[in-house]
Design a protein around this motif. Structure first.
Motif, mmCIF file in Angstrom:
data_model
loop_
_atom_site.group_PDB
_atom_site.id
_atom_site.type_symbol
_atom_site.label_atom_id
_atom_site.label_comp_id
_atom_site.label_asym_id
_atom_site.label_seq_id
_atom_site.Cartn_x
_atom_site.Cartn_y
_atom_site.Cartn_z
ATOM 1 N N ASN A 96 7.815 -2.002 -2.180
ATOM 2 C CA ASN A 96 7.098 -0.674 -0.792
ATOM 3 C C ASN A 96 5.600 -0.101 -1.449
ATOM 4 O OD1 ASN A 96 8.762 -1.534 0.671
ATOM 5 N ND2 ASN A 96 10.332 -0.094 0.260
ATOM 6 N N LEU A 97 5.652 0.548 -2.703
ATOM 7 C CA LEU A 97 4.780 1.423 -3.079
ATOM 8 C C LEU A 97 3.742 0.190 -2.987
ATOM 9 C CD1 LEU A 97 4.087 3.806 -4.303
ATOM 10 C CD2 LEU A 97 3.909 2.562 -6.563
ATOM 11 N N ALA A 98 3.550 -1.238 -3.749
ATOM 12 C CA ALA A 98 2.316 -2.223 -3.694
ATOM 13 C C ALA A 98 2.230 -2.347 -1.705
ATOM 14 C CB ALA A 98 2.928 -3.403 -4.413
ATOM 15 N N ALA A 99 3.171 -2.733 -1.250
ATOM 16 C CA ALA A 99 2.438 -2.617 -0.157
ATOM 17 C C ALA A 99 1.846 -0.674 0.906
ATOM 18 C CB ALA A 99 3.990 -3.011 0.807
ATOM 19 N N GLY A 100 2.212 0.022 0.206
ATOM 20 C CA GLY A 100 1.725 1.110 0.894
ATOM 21 C C GLY A 100 2.402 1.588 2.135
ATOM 22 N N LEU A 101 3.780 1.131 1.790
ATOM 23 C CA LEU A 101 5.019 2.141 2.770
ATOM 24 C C LEU A 101 5.376 3.399 2.059
ATOM 25 C CD1 LEU A 101 6.735 -1.291 3.139
ATOM 26 C CD2 LEU A 101 5.052 0.295 4.673
ATOM 27 N N ASP B 179 4.114 6.801 -1.182
ATOM 28 C CA ASP B 179 2.923 7.149 -1.903
ATOM 29 C C ASP B 179 3.385 7.330 -3.802
ATOM 30 O OD1 ASP B 179 0.611 7.363 -0.312
ATOM 31 O OD2 ASP B 179 2.261 9.381 0.718
ATOM 32 N N ALA C 173 1.092 -2.469 -9.490
ATOM 33 C CA ALA C 173 0.977 -0.892 -7.786
ATOM 34 C C ALA C 173 1.036 0.388 -8.769
ATOM 35 C CB ALA C 173 2.264 -1.950 -7.197
ATOM 36 N N GLY C 174 0.846 0.900 -9.240
ATOM 37 C CA GLY C 174 1.405 2.342 -9.894
ATOM 38 C C GLY C 174 1.159 2.977 -11.087
#
Length: 200
Positions: free
Chosen positions: A7-12, A14, A31-32
């Motif tokens: 979800n972080l990688a998908a931008g859903l 922060d 992704a982070g």
């Protein structure tokens, strides 16, 4: 937790707060990065607790004591650096961390990669038994009460009653808390293969 890195990688989302290995999964995906660990934010903080009701302990004293003994022995085993590779294998084979063996190693064995270009020492990332981690000390009790009040889980006026309840639980003579022996590495026996059943 298993969906957080995706979800972080998908931008859903922060950011997120979660236990390992899901932080390392996000770092691995690019992704982070890890801002801070809980040990850095609150050194020596209590995290997990085993809670049993008084009625259960009264009815099943032997079983309750057996659970406590097993948990303390397991914590001592997991805390020994020489046992960490075995702990990683057990967790990786549990079905909860599919394909994450290399990620599990980052916090359990080290070095820990926060994704900032500089690895961190992982020796204090998990404290299973050291530093009296399994002891219900008065210092930890005060810390819990202070945090509960600071974050609105308790009102300041409730502190005295909460402290009395905590003291009753932690000084209860209902169970004996033995010292866990220093655990030596234990080989894990593999189940024997059974011959396939013949079908008519």
């Amino acid at each position: 937790p298993t969906q957080m890195a995706a979800n972080l990688a998908a931008g859903l989302i922060d950011g997120y707060c979660v236990g390992e290995p899901w932080n390392s999964v996000a770092v691995e995906k690019g992704a982070g990065w890890v801002v801070a660990t809980s040990e850095q934010l609150a050194p020596g903080h209590p995290e997990k607790a085993l809670i049993m009701g008084g009625a259960f302990i009264t009815r099943h004293r032997d079983q309750a004591q057996a659970v406590i003994n097993a948990l303390r022995e397991s914590c001592a085993f997991c805390d020994a650096p020489e046992n960490r590779p075995e702990v990683v294998k057990v967790l990786a084979g549990s079905g909860f961390f599919n394909g994450c063996e290399s990620m599990l190693k980052k916090s359990l064995i080290g070095p820990f990669d926060p994704g900032t270009g500089q690895n961190w020492d992982a020796s204090s990332f998990h404290i299973f038994h050291r530093r009296e981690a399994n002891e219900p000390t008065s210092e930890r009790g005060r810390w819990l009460l202070d945090e509960f009040i600071a974050h609105g889980l308790l009102m300041p006026a409730q502190r005295a009653d909460a402290a009395a309840s905590l003291r009753d639980c932690w000084t209860s003579g209902a169970l004996y808390f033995p010292e866990a022996p220093a655990a030596a590495p234990k080989p894990v026996s593999k189940p024997k293969k059974r011959k396939p059943l013949a079908h008519a």
